[in-house]
Design a protein around this motif. Structure first.
Motif, PDB file in Angstrom:
ATOM      1  N   CYS A 158      -1.438   1.209   1.163  1.00  0.00           N
ATOM      2  CA  CYS A 158      -0.395   1.670   0.237  1.00  0.00           C
ATOM      3  C   CYS A 158       0.082   0.535  -0.667  1.00  0.00           C
ATOM      4  N   GLN A 159       0.056   0.772  -1.962  1.00  0.00           N
ATOM      5  CA  GLN A 159       0.482  -0.261  -2.918  1.00  0.00           C
ATOM      6  C   GLN A 159       2.003  -0.430  -2.958  1.00  0.00           C
ATOM      7  N   TYR A 160       2.739   0.524  -2.358  1.00  0.00           N
ATOM      8  CA  TYR A 160       4.204   0.463  -2.374  1.00  0.00           C
ATOM      9  C   TYR A 160       4.794   0.000  -1.038  1.00  0.00           C
ATOM     10  N   PRO A 162       2.640   8.631  -1.192  1.00  0.00           N
ATOM     11  CA  PRO A 162       1.581   7.941  -1.946  1.00  0.00           C
ATOM     12  C   PRO A 162       0.173   8.429  -1.597  1.00  0.00           C
ATOM     13  N   LEU A 176       9.944   5.245   1.443  1.00  0.00           N
ATOM     14  CA  LEU A 176      10.370   5.225   0.038  1.00  0.00           C
ATOM     15  C   LEU A 176      11.325   6.381  -0.273  1.00  0.00           C
ATOM     16  N   ARG A 196       0.324   2.246   5.625  1.00  0.00           N
ATOM     17  CA  ARG A 196       0.817   1.038   4.931  1.00  0.00           C
ATOM     18  C   ARG A 196      -0.296   0.058   4.548  1.00  0.00           C
TER      19      ARG A 196
END
Length: 325
Positions: free
Chosen positions: A296-298, A251, A323, A293
């Motif tokens: 991070c949007q994920y 990301p 991911l 993290r």
């Protein structure tokens, strides 16, 4: 030897700095580089990118032992140089050089260009007397400058010319490996391409190997065979240049690539920007687990608990992200 011969390799490279904090001088540890592993083959250019403060310059200075590593291993041309002292490193200094970011600060204002360029030759006993001056003039010509400049001082030149002087100094001892520490970031855009083209020409002519450190991803793509992406002291993605731009997996890499300006306004209008929220955490107290993290949007639950390991996802593509596992 060809490009399949590994010239430089790091294994779990760590560099921490001790910092005095507060009125009572309490010690804090800056985790500038933490567990970074990569290799560079002979004749190859490895680009290293990331935001300011991510540790890329520290990596460059540590691999040539300008900084002593805190932990990990540095292997140069098959020799473990991690524990070598300064005297033992002197012979290797001829083979490992650096081009600094600021072309003015890195040149001694009181020395002539001739003295600056010939100093490495003198230190290593490679030339004496008239031969010293002759080789300095040849080096200036090699980087596109006039031999007549030999008696001038750094303040008499433009930024691009000063960087050429810095390149000539790095070339003086006929090195195998050069760390290019953001060599174009202090230059005008119109001059940047000239310096990059010069570095490429010199690489082909002299068989040089580069670690090219920068934050301009469009220029890194132009000069690099492979690119490593760093975030807060960690290497988060490593891939061949074309592969990284076609298929960014981390990301953070996607966010960096989305920020590259597009000259065509129609394309730029429809281009999706990845906007990172928040600031880069402090390297004194980095987040637990994945260091990215917090922005991070994920991010998953596991991201706060476990630091992701670098995993192979393609022939020449590695990424450190939960991911992908």
């Amino acid at each position: 030897m060809g490009k399949d011969h590994i010239l430089l390799k790091t294994d779990g490279l760590v560099k921490h700095f001790e910092l005095n904090q507060g009125f009572f001088g309490r010690k804090a540890i800056v985790q500038a580089v933490d567990d970074v592993s990569f290799h560079i083959c002979r004749g190859e250019t490895l680009g290293l990118v990331g935001e300011s403060g991510c540790g890329k310059t520290t990596v460059g200075r540590t691999v040539i032992k300008l900084y002593e590593p805190t932990a990990g291993k540095i292997v140069f041309d098959g020799q473990d140089i991690t524990g070598l002292k300064e005297k033992e490193m002197l012979a290797l200094r001829k083979r490992m050089q650096i081009i600094f970011q600021d072309p003015y600060a890195s040149l001694n204002a009181r020395m002539t260009v001739g003295d600056i360029v010939s100093e490495p030759l003198d230190i290593h006993g490679l030339a004496r007397g008239p031969k010293l001056r002759e080789q300095a003039m040849e080096l200036l010509q090699k980087v596109g400058m006039s031999p007549d400049h030999i008696n001038r001082y750094p303040h008499e030149f433009s930024g691009g010319q000063r960087q050429r002087i810095g390149i000539a100094r790095a070339l003086a001892v006929n090195p195998d490996f050069i760390v290019c520490d953001e060599p174009i970031s202090a230059l005008d855009v119109s001059i940047q391409a000239q310096v990059v083209n010069l570095l490429e020409d010199l690489q082909h002519e002299m068989g040089l190997t580069y670690l090219f450190i920068a934050h301009d991803l469009s220029m890194v793509k132009h000069i690099s065979n492979r690119i490593g992406v760093m975030y807060l002291g960690k290497l988060v993605e490593l891939a061949e240049s074309s592969e990284l731009y076609k298929r960014p997996l981390h990301p953070y890499t996607r966010a960096l690539l989305s920020a590259i300006p597009v000259p065509d306004p129609d394309i730029a209008e429809h281009k999706q920007r990845v906007i990172l929220k928040g600031d880069v955490p402090s390297p004194i107290n980095p987040p637990a687990g994945c260091r990215f993290r917090t922005r991070c949007q994920y991010a998953l639950d596991i991201c706060s608990q476990l630091n992701p390991e670098m995993v192979q996802v393609g022939a020449q593509h590695m990424v450190a992200c939960h991911l992908m596992t």
